[in-house]
Design a protein around this motif. Structure first.
Motif, short mmCIF file in Angstrom:
data_model
loop_
_atom_site.label_atom_id
_atom_site.label_comp_id
_atom_site.label_asym_id
_atom_site.label_seq_id
_atom_site.Cartn_x
_atom_site.Cartn_y
_atom_site.Cartn_z
N TRP A 67 -1.41 -13.97 4.22
CA TRP A 67 -2.07 -13.54 2.98
C TRP A 67 -1.69 -14.43 1.79
N HIS A 68 -0.54 -15.08 1.87
CA HIS A 68 -0.05 -15.94 0.78
C HIS A 68 0.18 -15.16 -0.52
N ASP A 69 0.51 -13.88 -0.39
CA ASP A 69 0.63 -13.06 -1.60
C ASP A 69 2.02 -12.46 -1.78
N TYR A 70 3.00 -13.00 -1.06
CA TYR A 70 4.34 -12.41 -1.17
C TYR A 70 4.97 -12.78 -2.51
N ARG A 71 5.58 -11.76 -3.15
CA ARG A 71 6.29 -11.99 -4.41
C ARG A 71 7.63 -11.27 -4.36
N VAL A 72 8.64 -11.90 -4.91
CA VAL A 72 9.95 -11.24 -5.02
C VAL A 72 9.86 -10.24 -6.16
N THR A 73 9.99 -8.96 -5.82
CA THR A 73 9.83 -7.90 -6.81
C THR A 73 10.99 -6.92 -6.67
N PHE A 74 11.68 -6.68 -7.74
CA PHE A 74 12.76 -5.71 -7.70
C PHE A 74 12.17 -4.30 -7.83
N GLY A 75 12.67 -3.40 -6.99
CA GLY A 75 12.16 -2.04 -6.98
C GLY A 75 11.36 -1.72 -5.74
N ASP A 76 11.10 -2.74 -4.91
CA ASP A 76 10.34 -2.49 -3.68
C ASP A 76 11.24 -2.51 -2.44
N GLU A 77 12.52 -2.20 -2.65
CA GLU A 77 13.47 -2.24 -1.53
C GLU A 77 13.41 -0.93 -0.75
N TYR A 78 12.29 -0.71 -0.11
CA TYR A 78 12.12 0.48 0.73
C TYR A 78 10.97 0.24 1.69
N LEU A 79 10.86 1.08 2.70
CA LEU A 79 9.74 1.05 3.64
C LEU A 79 8.91 2.30 3.44
N GLU A 80 7.61 2.16 3.60
CA GLU A 80 6.74 3.32 3.41
C GLU A 80 7.02 4.39 4.45
N ALA A 81 7.11 5.64 3.99
CA ALA A 81 7.37 6.76 4.89
C ALA A 81 6.23 6.89 5.91
N MET A 82 6.59 7.30 7.10
CA MET A 82 5.63 7.50 8.18
C MET A 82 5.93 8.84 8.84
N SER A 83 4.88 9.62 9.11
CA SER A 83 5.11 10.96 9.66
C SER A 83 3.88 11.45 10.41
N GLU A 84 4.13 12.32 11.36
CA GLU A 84 3.02 13.00 12.01
C GLU A 84 2.34 13.94 11.02
N ASP A 85 3.08 14.39 10.02
CA ASP A 85 2.55 15.19 8.92
C ASP A 85 1.94 14.21 7.91
N CYS A 86 0.66 13.88 8.10
CA CYS A 86 0.07 12.76 7.36
C CYS A 86 -1.28 13.07 6.72
N LEU A 87 -1.75 14.29 6.82
CA LEU A 87 -3.12 14.58 6.40
C LEU A 87 -3.20 14.85 4.90
N TYR A 88 -3.15 13.76 4.13
CA TYR A 88 -3.18 13.82 2.68
C TYR A 88 -4.24 12.85 2.17
N LEU A 89 -4.84 13.19 1.03
CA LEU A 89 -5.83 12.31 0.44
C LEU A 89 -5.49 12.00 -1.01
N ASN A 90 -6.21 11.02 -1.56
CA ASN A 90 -5.97 10.53 -2.91
C ASN A 90 -7.28 10.48 -3.68
N VAL A 91 -7.23 10.86 -4.95
CA VAL A 91 -8.43 10.87 -5.79
C VAL A 91 -8.19 9.95 -6.99
N PHE A 92 -9.10 9.00 -7.21
CA PHE A 92 -9.07 8.10 -8.36
C PHE A 92 -10.26 8.47 -9.24
#
Length: 603
Positions: free
Chosen positions: A170-195
């Motif tokens: 992707w050529h889009d990697y940036r060193v960013t402080f505050g992103d030192e985590y991995l996204e949570a993953m779960s079988e409990d996943c049925l959530y939606l988002n509204v913009f």
């Protein structure tokens, strides 16, 4: 001096590995302190005249051991992704939905409200694994919806490899402080988002309901490329969501069919998508949306899912229009994301044998972290008699599909990334084509010869000059654009408005490969500073307005936009989306004739 230089170089490389692996910053500090300790210890040993080979070996063993332990102990934690990029965002007013009250957060300039992590169905865990989604539970008080829900269970890439792919791919990697985590993953996943736009409208707003791609095996609703902030600024509401994937979403077994009140199995992920759509239909008015003006949209496997929702009896009346990018399931024998029920059940048998059980109920006792490791193929929908009642093309032949208008299309280099490691030569070219076209591989090779000197202007892509280039051309048509050729032809026969595009714009990121159009269409180029030019932003502005106009009226055209001609019996051109936007002939029309012959062998 040499010793010090080696320690410094190794420490810098180690810090780089920690950064790419997303280890917490404490790991950086420990690594640097360990390096300082090495240099101090060597100096002290020299002063004491104790510096020798033995002491040097011991020092290096201790140093490496500290770094190794530090790498493990400072591994990134798992957490949900924040709904917006700005720190400490302002909170929205309370919104009331069927399950209770909730709040969202504002983006940085207060132009958009984001409500993330809203449960649209009950957690599909325990006894609810391999069952239809159940209505979401109510909650007391005001729920803070300020972060995306966890992504569905899926094979997770090592974060180091993932970072390297963003550097090299992707050529889009940036060193960013505050992103030192991995996204949570779960079988409990049925959530939606509204913009939703910040400014209230006098009239309910149209809704774009987006289904993410990922071969029905991977993907998450937090992905930046299809977040809806920019489209929302143009007067629509955007919804995206997570749904069950791979074995959790598409495992099929006869015993599950027998226990289901609806007699269904094999389409749990699709049923999640439909449950999310139903939730939006029932609740979107609370966010300012119009339940009678919903457009379903998706890319790749998400586009195949949109195609499935267009034929499902469960979605009748829940949406108006459809946007489909780079996939579909309308072939008599679809090449991916769809399979016969017998094939689905056979793969289900493989899962039970793999885990040493005899029933699907026993599979419910297998931890999700183990079950997700299955080596079986669980990446396709099927005819279950409930969500999908017949082969999709049959529904289109009867004219019983639901979309009232379609915006759809494909990219120039759809298959290239999927064939990256495939070695193609003049000698094995037809054999590779035969894996999907069987006896018609020779016919395809005549249309796209393996020894073609280049991809000529007919294909409107860069020169390749070898069999690999020819293979990429062929499979881009076979796997991706052919389904759009069929989809458009069916709608033309039905008199349903349909508009087809061909995305060819190059750039410094994904270019015009599979999914390369996403940040343009959904307005997320700004998330990748330095990778896109003014021409890219101009194209994105046009594409976003096409998408929004379509969601509002079923027609992408509007003031100031290049005319996008509707397909009909006398008009089969595509809209080329590039620096110069214009109508062109389909570059793959001759290839479709060969694929048609192959598909005609299936009844």
């Amino acid at each position: 001096m040499v010793f010090s230089i080696i320690v410094i170089i190794l420490t810098v490389l180690y810090i780089a590995v920690l950064e790419l692996s997303k280890n917490i910053l404490l790991g950086w500090a420990i690594g640097i302190l360990a390096a300082i300790a090495m240099l101090v210890a060597r100096t002290m040993l020299i002063k004491r005249d104790s510096y020798n080979i033995k002491s040097t070996i011991i020092m290096w063993i201790i140093f490496v051991a500290i770094l190794a332990c530090n790498y493990v102990l400072t591994a990134p934690p798992y957490k949900n992704v924040p709904a917006v990029a700005n720190k400490n965002p302002d909170v929205t007013d309370v919104v009331s939905v069927e399950q209770g009250d909730l709040t969202g957060v504002y983006n940085e300039d207060h132009s958009v409200k984001v409500y993330a992590g809203i449960p649209y169905a009950k957690a599909p865990v325990g006894e609810l694994r391999f069952k239809e989604p159940q209505p979401a539970e109510s909650w007391d008080g005001v729920r803070e919806c300020d972060e995306f829900g966890p992504m569905a269970m899926q094979a997770r890439t090592n974060p180091l490899y993932d970072s390297l792919s963003h550097i090299l791919g992707w050529h889009d990697y940036r060193v960013t402080f505050g992103d030192e985590y991995l996204e949570a993953m779960s079988e409990d996943c049925l959530y939606l988002n509204v913009f939703a736009p910040e400014e209230a409208s006098d009239e309910p707003l149209p809704v774009i309901f987006y289904v993410h791609g990922g071969s029905l095996s991977t993907g998450q609703s937090s992905y930046t490329e299809y977040r809806g902030e920019d489209l929302a600024k143009r007067g629509v509401i955007v919804v995206n969501f997570a749904y069950r994937l791979n074995v959790f979403g598409y495992y099929a077994a006869d015993d599950l069919k027998d226990e289901s009140v609806n007699g269904t199995t094999g389409n749990y992920g699709l049923l999640d998508q439909i449950a999310a759509l139903q939730w939006v239909y029932d609740n979107i008015e609370a966010f300012g949306g119009d339940p009678n003006q919903i457009t379903i949209a998706g890319e790749s496997a998400g586009s195949s899912s949109v195609n499935a929702m267009c034929v499902s009896p469960l979605t009748d009346g829940l949406f108006n229009y459809a946007i489909a990018e780079s996939s579909g399931i309308l072939a008599r024998k679809p090449f991916h994301t769809f399979r016969d029920y017998s094939e689905a059940v056979k793969e289900g048998d493989t899962v039970r044998k793999e885990f040493g059980v005899t029933s699907s109920d026993e599979l419910r006792d297998i931890p999700a972290e183990e079950l997700v490791k299955t080596a079986s193929d669980q990446s396709a929908m099927t005819v279950d008699g409930y969500a999908i009642t017949e082969q999709p093309y049959l529904t289109y032949e009867k004219g019983q599909n639901h979309e009232k208008a379609l915006l759809n299309g494909f990219n120039a280099k759809e298959s290239d990334a999927f064939l990256l490691t495939t070695k193609a030569t003049k000698e094995n070219y037809e054999k590779l084509l035969a894996e999907d076209l069987y006896s018609y591989a020779g016919d395809m090779a005549k249309v796209v010869p393996a020894d073609s000197p280049q991809r000529d202007q007919h294909f409107i892509v860069d020169a390749m000059g070898d069999a690999k280039g020819a293979l990429n051309i062929s499979y881009s048509a076979i796997w991706f654009s052919y389904s759009h050729y069929l989809w458009n032809n069916y709608l033309v026969e039905q008199g349903v408005p349909t508009y087809e595009y061909y995305f060819t714009k190059t750039n410094d990121s994904l270019s015009n490969y599979h999914a390369g159009e996403l940040p343009y269409a959904y307005g997320n180029l700004w998330r990748h500073p330095g990778l896109y030019s003014d021409e890219d932003y101009a194209l994105s502005d046009t594409m976003q307005q096409y998408w929004v106009n379509f969601a509002k009226t079923g027609n992408p055209n509007g003031d100031g936009l290049p005319t996008w001609e509707m397909r009909d019996e006398n008009q089969s051109k595509l809209l080329q989306l590039d620096t110069d936007i214009k109508m062109i002939e389909d570059p793959n029309s001759e290839l479709y004739k060969i694929i048609d012959k192959y598909q005609a062998t299936f009844n």
